[in-house]
Design a protein around this motif. Sequence first.
Motif, PDB file in Angstrom:
ATOM      1  N   LEU A   1      41.301  32.417  45.402  1.00  0.00           N
ATOM      2  CA  LEU A   1      41.381  31.920  44.026  1.00  0.00           C
ATOM      3  C   LEU A   1      40.274  32.505  43.156  1.00  0.00           C
ATOM      4  O   LEU A   1      40.506  32.869  41.996  1.00  0.00           O
ATOM      5  CB  LEU A   1      41.292  30.385  44.028  1.00  0.00           C
ATOM      6  CG  LEU A   1      42.567  29.628  44.446  1.00  0.00           C
ATOM      7  CD1 LEU A   1      42.267  28.155  44.644  1.00  0.00           C
ATOM      8  CD2 LEU A   1      43.652  29.801  43.377  1.00  0.00           C
ATOM      9  N   ARG A   2      39.067  32.597  43.711  1.00  0.00           N
ATOM     10  CA  ARG A   2      37.949  33.142  42.937  1.00  0.00           C
ATOM     11  C   ARG A   2      38.191  34.614  42.583  1.00  0.00           C
ATOM     12  O   ARG A   2      37.866  35.067  41.477  1.00  0.00           O
ATOM     13  CB  ARG A   2      36.643  32.998  43.717  1.00  0.00           C
ATOM     14  CG  ARG A   2      36.221  31.553  43.930  1.00  0.00           C
ATOM     15  CD  ARG A   2      34.840  31.440  44.553  1.00  0.00           C
ATOM     16  NE  ARG A   2      34.513  30.077  44.919  1.00  0.00           N
ATOM     17  CZ  ARG A   2      34.119  29.125  44.069  1.00  0.00           C
ATOM     18  NH1 ARG A   2      33.988  29.427  42.779  1.00  0.00           N
ATOM     19  NH2 ARG A   2      33.840  27.910  44.493  1.00  0.00           N
ATOM     20  N   LYS A   3      38.760  35.353  43.536  1.00  0.00           N
ATOM     21  CA  LYS A   3      39.066  36.764  43.269  1.00  0.00           C
ATOM     22  C   LYS A   3      40.155  36.903  42.206  1.00  0.00           C
ATOM     23  O   LYS A   3      40.070  37.757  41.317  1.00  0.00           O
ATOM     24  CB  LYS A   3      39.500  37.442  44.560  1.00  0.00           C
ATOM     25  CG  LYS A   3      38.372  37.623  45.559  1.00  0.00           C
ATOM     26  CD  LYS A   3      38.875  38.198  46.870  1.00  0.00           C
ATOM     27  CE  LYS A   3      37.744  38.332  47.895  1.00  0.00           C
ATOM     28  NZ  LYS A   3      38.235  38.830  49.201  1.00  0.00           N
ATOM     29  N   LEU A   4      41.185  36.048  42.309  1.00  0.00           N
ATOM     30  CA  LEU A   4      42.266  36.090  41.315  1.00  0.00           C
ATOM     31  C   LEU A   4      41.754  35.743  39.927  1.00  0.00           C
ATOM     32  O   LEU A   4      42.151  36.361  38.932  1.00  0.00           O
ATOM     33  CB  LEU A   4      43.381  35.106  41.724  1.00  0.00           C
ATOM     34  CG  LEU A   4      44.192  35.476  42.978  1.00  0.00           C
ATOM     35  CD1 LEU A   4      45.107  34.322  43.362  1.00  0.00           C
ATOM     36  CD2 LEU A   4      45.009  36.748  42.732  1.00  0.00           C
ATOM     37  N   ARG A   5      40.861  34.768  39.878  1.00  0.00           N
ATOM     38  CA  ARG A   5      40.298  34.367  38.578  1.00  0.00           C
ATOM     39  C   ARG A   5      39.393  35.463  38.029  1.00  0.00           C
ATOM     40  O   ARG A   5      39.386  35.731  36.814  1.00  0.00           O
ATOM     41  CB  ARG A   5      39.513  33.058  38.744  1.00  0.00           C
ATOM     42  CG  ARG A   5      38.869  32.557  37.454  1.00  0.00           C
ATOM     43  CD  ARG A   5      39.896  32.263  36.393  1.00  0.00           C
ATOM     44  NE  ARG A   5      39.281  32.026  35.099  1.00  0.00           N
ATOM     45  CZ  ARG A   5      39.720  32.510  33.951  1.00  0.00           C
ATOM     46  NH1 ARG A   5      40.808  33.306  33.935  1.00  0.00           N
ATOM     47  NH2 ARG A   5      39.118  32.221  32.818  1.00  0.00           N
ATOM     48  N   ALA A   6      38.615  36.110  38.923  1.00  0.00           N
ATOM     49  CA  ALA A   6      37.703  37.177  38.486  1.00  0.00           C
ATOM     50  C   ALA A   6      38.468  38.343  37.868  1.00  0.00           C
ATOM     51  O   ALA A   6      37.965  39.013  36.952  1.00  0.00           O
ATOM     52  CB  ALA A   6      36.867  37.662  39.673  1.00  0.00           C
ATOM     53  N   HIS A   7      39.710  38.585  38.329  1.00  0.00           N
ATOM     54  CA  HIS A   7      40.536  39.680  37.794  1.00  0.00           C
ATOM     55  C   HIS A   7      41.523  39.183  36.725  1.00  0.00           C
ATOM     56  O   HIS A   7      42.450  39.899  36.353  1.00  0.00           O
ATOM     57  CB  HIS A   7      41.315  40.358  38.927  1.00  0.00           C
ATOM     58  CG  HIS A   7      40.434  41.125  39.868  1.00  0.00           C
ATOM     59  ND1 HIS A   7      39.806  40.545  40.939  1.00  0.00           N
ATOM     60  CD2 HIS A   7      40.064  42.449  39.879  1.00  0.00           C
ATOM     61  CE1 HIS A   7      39.099  41.460  41.592  1.00  0.00           C
ATOM     62  NE2 HIS A   7      39.232  42.626  40.964  1.00  0.00           N
TER      63      HIS A   7
ATOM     64  N   ILE B   1      43.931  37.182  36.861  1.00  0.00           N
ATOM     65  CA  ILE B   1      45.336  37.093  37.284  1.00  0.00           C
ATOM     66  C   ILE B   1      45.850  35.669  37.082  1.00  0.00           C
ATOM     67  O   ILE B   1      47.033  35.465  36.809  1.00  0.00           O
ATOM     68  CB  ILE B   1      45.467  37.533  38.760  1.00  0.00           C
ATOM     69  CG1 ILE B   1      45.060  39.013  38.882  1.00  0.00           C
ATOM     70  CG2 ILE B   1      46.873  37.315  39.286  1.00  0.00           C
ATOM     71  CD1 ILE B   1      45.016  39.503  40.308  1.00  0.00           C
ATOM     72  N   ILE B   2      44.971  34.681  37.210  1.00  0.00           N
ATOM     73  CA  ILE B   2      45.344  33.285  36.905  1.00  0.00           C
ATOM     74  C   ILE B   2      44.410  32.765  35.822  1.00  0.00           C
ATOM     75  O   ILE B   2      43.259  33.203  35.707  1.00  0.00           O
ATOM     76  CB  ILE B   2      45.269  32.388  38.157  1.00  0.00           C
ATOM     77  CG1 ILE B   2      43.852  32.422  38.752  1.00  0.00           C
ATOM     78  CG2 ILE B   2      46.294  32.804  39.195  1.00  0.00           C
ATOM     79  CD1 ILE B   2      43.666  31.432  39.896  1.00  0.00           C
ATOM     80  N   ASP B   3      44.894  31.820  35.025  1.00  0.00           N
ATOM     81  CA  ASP B   3      44.057  31.298  33.937  1.00  0.00           C
ATOM     82  C   ASP B   3      43.124  30.197  34.471  1.00  0.00           C
ATOM     83  O   ASP B   3      43.252  29.734  35.596  1.00  0.00           O
ATOM     84  CB  ASP B   3      44.910  30.783  32.776  1.00  0.00           C
ATOM     85  CG  ASP B   3      45.862  29.664  33.187  1.00  0.00           C
ATOM     86  OD1 ASP B   3      45.516  28.918  34.125  1.00  0.00           O
ATOM     87  OD2 ASP B   3      46.938  29.544  32.581  1.00  0.00           O
ATOM     88  N   SER B   4      42.209  29.775  33.628  1.00  0.00           N
ATOM     89  CA  SER B   4      41.170  28.814  34.031  1.00  0.00           C
ATOM     90  C   SER B   4      41.748  27.445  34.364  1.00  0.00           C
ATOM     91  O   SER B   4      41.218  26.738  35.235  1.00  0.00           O
ATOM     92  CB  SER B   4      40.122  28.687  32.924  1.00  0.00           C
ATOM     93  OG  SER B   4      40.728  28.232  31.719  1.00  0.00           O
TER      94      SER B   4
END
Length: 522
Positions: A412-418, A420-423
Amino acid sequence: MKITKIDTVIKQQKKLKVAAYCRVSTGSDEQLESLETQKRHYESFIRLHSDWEFAGLYYDRGVSGTKTALRYGFQNMLSDCRAGLIDKILVKSISRFSRNTTDCISVIRELQALGIYVYFEKENIDTGTQENELILSILSSMAAEESSSISQNSKWSVKRRFENGTFKISCAPYGYRVTENGDLEIEEKEAETVNRIFEMIVSGKGAYTIAKELNERGISPRRALKWSECTIYRIIENEKYIGDTLLQKTYTDSTFKRHRNDGEKDSYLITDSHDAIIRREIFEKANEIIKFRARHHHANSGVYMNRYCFSGNIKCGICGDFLKRMTLDDKSICWSCKTHIHNKEECSLKQIRDDSIKAAFLTMINKLIFSRKVLLKPYFESLSLSGNGESADLTKNIREKQTEIYMKTDSLRKLRAHNIIDSVVFTREITALENEMSSLKIQEERLSNVQTHDAVVLRETEKILKFTEHSIMHECFDDEIYSRFIDYSTVQDRHTIIFHLKCGLNLKEELQCTDTKQKMEN
């Protein structure tokens, strides 16, 4: 003749179960951040090794490293080691592991006996490759010396504040509160209760009666659910209620154990340091009454002296209170329920003869000696078999779920860093995972407590089994044998007693109580 070729089977090498231990000695924001950094470091470091299996992170925060018994994360780790869930432990430094040389060496030796090794990153020491304990002993001694130095500096500072009267109390007694400046200020509602306690003592009421009345009125103490005799006596003896402060009532020795100061160290009395709740003449009179009662009832500050093996050990099966030793007019000894002594309507259990309890125990221990092969041995074997099965599987299942949560969190942290998912989605999912992890930690702690209890029961069963195997039938009661194997006893009625053994068995025996003497009928 037929020859068949058997292909070589390459067995997959079992992964090493590696855990990490982290500790910070205070709960400050800076140190808590350090703890989180250590946790992230070791989690990622363990996962980098393909031949390692992540076995969990154990940590303690806001706890000193001088006493391993008080560190629950450390103790949980040791329990899992004994259960075979860990093969290796990673630690930042020896001082993080233990600042007590004896504890450090003792734990390392126990782990080595289990085939578990510890790697200290800072000192680059792996107990699995060190043939000699000398280096580890020297370094752990240095850690202990560092802790001792910190302790001595702290003691010096406190002593100077004792001497010049600038020491501030951090914990206020019942009836007071601590102001922002560190001064004691009267808590009016609680002060009324303190006054009432002193008045009742002076009027002749005992601590038991006072505690009972306060509980019945719904008045609660500050740090307990109910008032007790001990709490009442502590209030009566506390000089702070007359406006004085006695400093250094206790002290810590070189092994970091706390003791009551009975003259071993200097103490400092500051008179009129704050507003008084009780007048000095009332305070002195109340304490004179307590000392007089102590001299005549063989008590010490309200705490019953355990001079006999049954003292504080035998419970009433009717009301749950403890039985108290009494000497009758003919010098015979009996045990009577404390509640029954004060109010016969609240508890109907009459006095039990001392020799009757001893005879019942003697019968019980001789039965165990006689029937050890049909009772104790099968019981021990069943405990041994059940101790390593279900709880270990449950622990492993919890560990696997925790590992899954760590991996999901990383993803999840990687997806958020890129982006790809919103906050919003990120926060929702992370919160759900944190809640699940909290639930797993609670399950893990409960399971650890169960495993610890099971280990204690197994050890106590082995003790009594060995004792019965090498003992002949006993003819006389032995205090030491009773204390060694009995947790406590319950007198159900005048004819029945249950011995609750430390090994987990509850054995019922008959009491030979006669009613020939009228004085035994209370």
